[in-house]
Design an enzyme around this catalytic site. Structure first.
Site: not given
Length: 269
Positions: A13, A15
């Site tokens: 992922d 952020d």
């Protein structure tokens, strides 16, 4: 091809897993200066609510946020957005990258695994960040464009189950042995992505993902050292191809505005 010879991958992922904080706040000044955001008070008051609330947002809330994002971006000129954000990748994103994430990416490459960034942010943002980090591929949200403008429609929304499906599709295409693959995320919304691989890791997890990680005995990692990426690796030259960075950032601001309005309606009811 025997199972032992099948390729492997590590899925990250973006952020709060690779980047140390929300891109929304990091780029807010650029959005305001470029005229995308007209109310400075929105940026100052909404960010804290966004960071606090989005971690616990359920599916219905996220769907409303997606719809709000689409409406907000409809009609924006793509080149104008690119011009606003062209210089932000190295100046802003670079110092926000977690040293621990960079180290893991290097370790997976050294082990012969592909590194793939899987993000709800726009592809025009994620792809150059992926290039900075040496990622082999990215999976990201893709906005629809017609006549040089964003239509407000989303061609592919890289969120929740869609992330897991994209990972499985990519595994079939590239022959990855998902049982031997790795995945890293901070959010409960990525639990499907983590379930898709044999080696899931919760990184700086929100409270719901931390609970699931504890129940399923998934390792929990703490990333806390942002680093100037240029000090760790040679970076490619900056390129003005970051249109979705503004899309992703304004989507976050839009989310905060929507949350604030929703709370105000509740209090006035």
């Amino acid at each position: 091809m025997s199972p032992a010879a099948r390729p492997q991958a590590a899925f990250f992922d973006l952020d709060k897993t690779i980047i140390a904080r929300s891109s929304t706040f990091a780029f807010s000044k650029e959005f305001q200066a470029g005229g995308l955001i007209s109310r400075g008070a929105v940026l100052r008051s909404a960010y804290a609510q966004f960071v606090y609330l989005v971690g616990g947002a359920d599916h219905d809330q996220m769907e409303k946020m997606r719809q709000f994002m689409s409406q907000l971006c409809a009609g924006w000129d793509v080149q104008t957005v690119r011009d606003i954000v062209a210089d932000t990748l190295h100046n802003i994103v670079d110092p926000l990258v977690y040293d621990e994430a960079v180290g893991l990416i290097e370790q997976h490459h050294a082990a012969g695994r592909d590194v793939i960034i899987v993000s709800t942010s726009g592809a025009e943002m994620v792809e150059p960040i992926g290039e900075m980090l040496g990622a082999d591929h990215v999976v990201a949200t893709r906005m629809e464009v017609a006549d040089g403008k964003y239509t407000g429609n989303i061609r592919f929304y890289a969120y929740a189950e869609n992330k897991a499906k994209a990972i499985k599709d990519l595994a079939r295409k590239r022959g990855y042995d998902l049982a031997e693959c790795y995945a890293y995320s901070d959010s409960i919304t990525d639990v499907h992505m983590l379930e898709a691989v044999g080696h899931p890791f919760a990184v700086n997890p929100d409270k719901d993902l931390r609970r699931i990680a504890r129940e399923r005995d998934w390792p929990v990692l703490v990333f806390e050292r942002p680093v100037a990426l240029g000090s760790r690796m040679k970076l490619p030259p900056a390129k003005p191809t970051l249109a979705a960075l503004a899309i992703a950032g304004v989507a976050g601001v839009g989310t905060a505005v929507w949350i604030s309005a929703r709370k105000a309606r509740k209090h006035s009811a």
